[in-house]
Design an enzyme around this catalytic site. Structure first.
Site, PDB file in Angstrom:
ATOM      1  N   VAL A 178       0.838  -1.205   0.000  1.00  0.00           N
ATOM      2  CA  VAL A 178       0.000   0.000   0.000  1.00  0.00           C
ATOM      3  C   VAL A 178       0.874   1.258   0.000  1.00  0.00           C
ATOM      4  O   VAL A 178       0.589   2.226  -0.707  1.00  0.00           O
ATOM      5  CB  VAL A 178      -0.960   0.002   1.219  1.00  0.00           C
ATOM      6  CG1 VAL A 178      -1.610   1.367   1.400  1.00  0.00           C
ATOM      7  CG2 VAL A 178      -2.035  -1.075   1.048  1.00  0.00           C
ATOM      8  N   GLU A 179       1.952   1.226   0.775  1.00  0.00           N
ATOM      9  CA  GLU A 179       2.793   2.419   0.899  1.00  0.00           C
ATOM     10  C   GLU A 179       3.531   2.751  -0.393  1.00  0.00           C
ATOM     11  O   GLU A 179       3.534   3.908  -0.817  1.00  0.00           O
ATOM     12  CB  GLU A 179       3.805   2.248   2.035  1.00  0.00           C
ATOM     13  CG  GLU A 179       3.169   2.216   3.429  1.00  0.00           C
ATOM     14  CD  GLU A 179       2.598   3.558   3.857  1.00  0.00           C
ATOM     15  OE1 GLU A 179       2.914   4.579   3.225  1.00  0.00           O
ATOM     16  OE2 GLU A 179       1.808   3.567   4.825  1.00  0.00           O
ATOM     17  N   THR A 180       4.178   1.738  -0.988  1.00  0.00           N
ATOM     18  CA  THR A 180       5.069   2.056  -2.129  1.00  0.00           C
ATOM     19  C   THR A 180       5.051   1.042  -3.270  1.00  0.00           C
ATOM     20  O   THR A 180       5.921   1.090  -4.142  1.00  0.00           O
ATOM     21  CB  THR A 180       6.548   2.151  -1.657  1.00  0.00           C
ATOM     22  OG1 THR A 180       6.956   0.860  -1.151  1.00  0.00           O
ATOM     23  CG2 THR A 180       6.725   3.200  -0.587  1.00  0.00           C
ATOM     24  N   TYR A 225      -7.348   3.556   5.412  1.00  0.00           N
ATOM     25  CA  TYR A 225      -6.018   2.992   5.191  1.00  0.00           C
ATOM     26  C   TYR A 225      -5.911   1.641   5.896  1.00  0.00           C
ATOM     27  O   TYR A 225      -5.472   0.655   5.307  1.00  0.00           O
ATOM     28  CB  TYR A 225      -4.957   3.972   5.726  1.00  0.00           C
ATOM     29  CG  TYR A 225      -3.564   3.390   5.755  1.00  0.00           C
ATOM     30  CD1 TYR A 225      -2.730   3.479   4.645  1.00  0.00           C
ATOM     31  CD2 TYR A 225      -3.083   2.737   6.891  1.00  0.00           C
ATOM     32  CE1 TYR A 225      -1.462   2.927   4.658  1.00  0.00           C
ATOM     33  CE2 TYR A 225      -1.816   2.183   6.921  1.00  0.00           C
ATOM     34  CZ  TYR A 225      -1.005   2.288   5.808  1.00  0.00           C
ATOM     35  OH  TYR A 225       0.244   1.728   5.827  1.00  0.00           O
TER      36      TYR A 225
END
Ligand SMILES: [Ca+2]
Length: 323
Positions: A119-121, A306
């Site tokens: 999800v982050e990168t 999130y």
């Protein structure tokens, strides 16, 4: 004549406002340089780096339009995609031993670690293209709602750079100054990063092994409990939700939720502190009972959307890997 005089007065005011903003910024930077000097960072170096920091409108625009303002039905498809699960499988194949070791060391399941990095990168594909010094100084001095927070992060960046021998003028990250595979802001990097390959440095930007260990450590330190699940869908949950898509506290008993009519809470969670999250789904309102682990994910990013995206992607990764 009158018009001309008004123009002059207005002009003077504009100049005065700009000058005082510059003065306030310079004073803040000087005060930060003094505090850093007291901790052994060269004062002239701090001022030199800050003189190279640029104010970026793109950072301010991104800050005003976060993805987390979307409803769940529009937020979910950004992250829950088959390609992201495939990318998770590839990352797992490459870093299997590290992931197994991280789960054993910190008690955080492999699919959750994979989901967060996904999800982050997107497994390191999008680590951010802003210079961290520009992002942080823009938000520290030109974004009043979070100025204090980002001034602290800016100061932390200098301490981090010294500790890990990083160059603050070349570090890249997100519009909010988050860096590396797991997008750690400077204070989190200093507090929770681990040297998981034991080579003497904590490198969350170029070293996926350190990044994997650090994401797991972050969740462990914030209270991850391997005996808990994360979230489960429930029926008749509306009465337990004060505000849709709002932050959860996870301080309610199963009995109190059942008394409100909530149905379908897992039997295994009878003695756990719980909460109910309401989401605006593609097929109408959804209700989810969540545990402390869901709350722990919101320590990574405050948005309940999130945390739910991480939860659901972890579940899909878990299925795909057959874990
Ligand atoms: Ca290392």
């Amino acid at each position: 004549m009158k018009q001309r005089r008004a123009g002059i007065v207005l002009g003077t005011l504009l100049v005065a406002t700009t000058a005082s903003a510059t003065t306030a910024r310079d004073a803040s930077i000087a005060a930060m340089a003094d505090r850093l000097a007291a901790q052994g960072v060269d004062r002239g170096y701090v001022l030199d780096v800050m003189a190279q920091a640029k104010t970026l409108d793109s950072v301010l625009n991104a800050m005003r339009r976060p993805a987390e303002r979307k409803a769940w039905r529009d937020y979910r498809p950004i992250f829950l995609k088959p390609e992201r699960v495939t990318a998770a499988q590839r990352f797992y194949e490459t870093h299997r031993e590290t992931l197994v070791r991280a789960e054993a060391t910190y008690g955080v399941p492999i699919p959750v670690i994979l989901s967060i990095i996904g999800v982050e990168t997107y497994y390191g594909r999008n680590k951010g293209s802003f210079r961290v010094i520009d992002a942080l100084s823009t938000l520290a001095f030109d974004y009043p709602p979070r100025a204090e927070f980002f001034q602290r992060e800016l100061e932390q960046l200098f301490l981090l750079s010294r500790e890990e021998t990083l160059d603050p003028t070349s570090l890249k990250g997100s519009y909010a100054g988050a860096m590396g595979f797991g997008q750690f802001i400077p204070s989190s990097y200093r507090a929770y990063a681990v040297d998981f390959d034991r080579d003497g440095t904590r490198d969350l930007i170029g070293n996926p092994v350190d990044a994997i260990g650090s994401v797991a450590n972050y969740l462990a330190v914030h209270g991850w409990d391997a005996n808990y699940g994360i979230a489960a869908p429930v029926q008749n949950g509306a009465a337990a939700v004060e505000k849709m898509e709002a932050a959860v506290r996870v301080e309610r008993s199963k009995d109190s939720l059942v008394a409100l009519g909530v149905q379908g809470i897992p039997e295994a969670w009878s003695a756990l502190p719980l909460d109910v999250l309401g989401l605006q789904g593609a097929n109408g309102d959804e209700h989810w009972v969540v545990t402390k682990n869901f709350y722990v994910i919101t320590r990574y990013n405050r948005s309940p959307l999130y945390a739910m995206a991480v939860t659901q992607l972890a579940s899909e990764i878990n299925t795909a890997l057959g874990l």
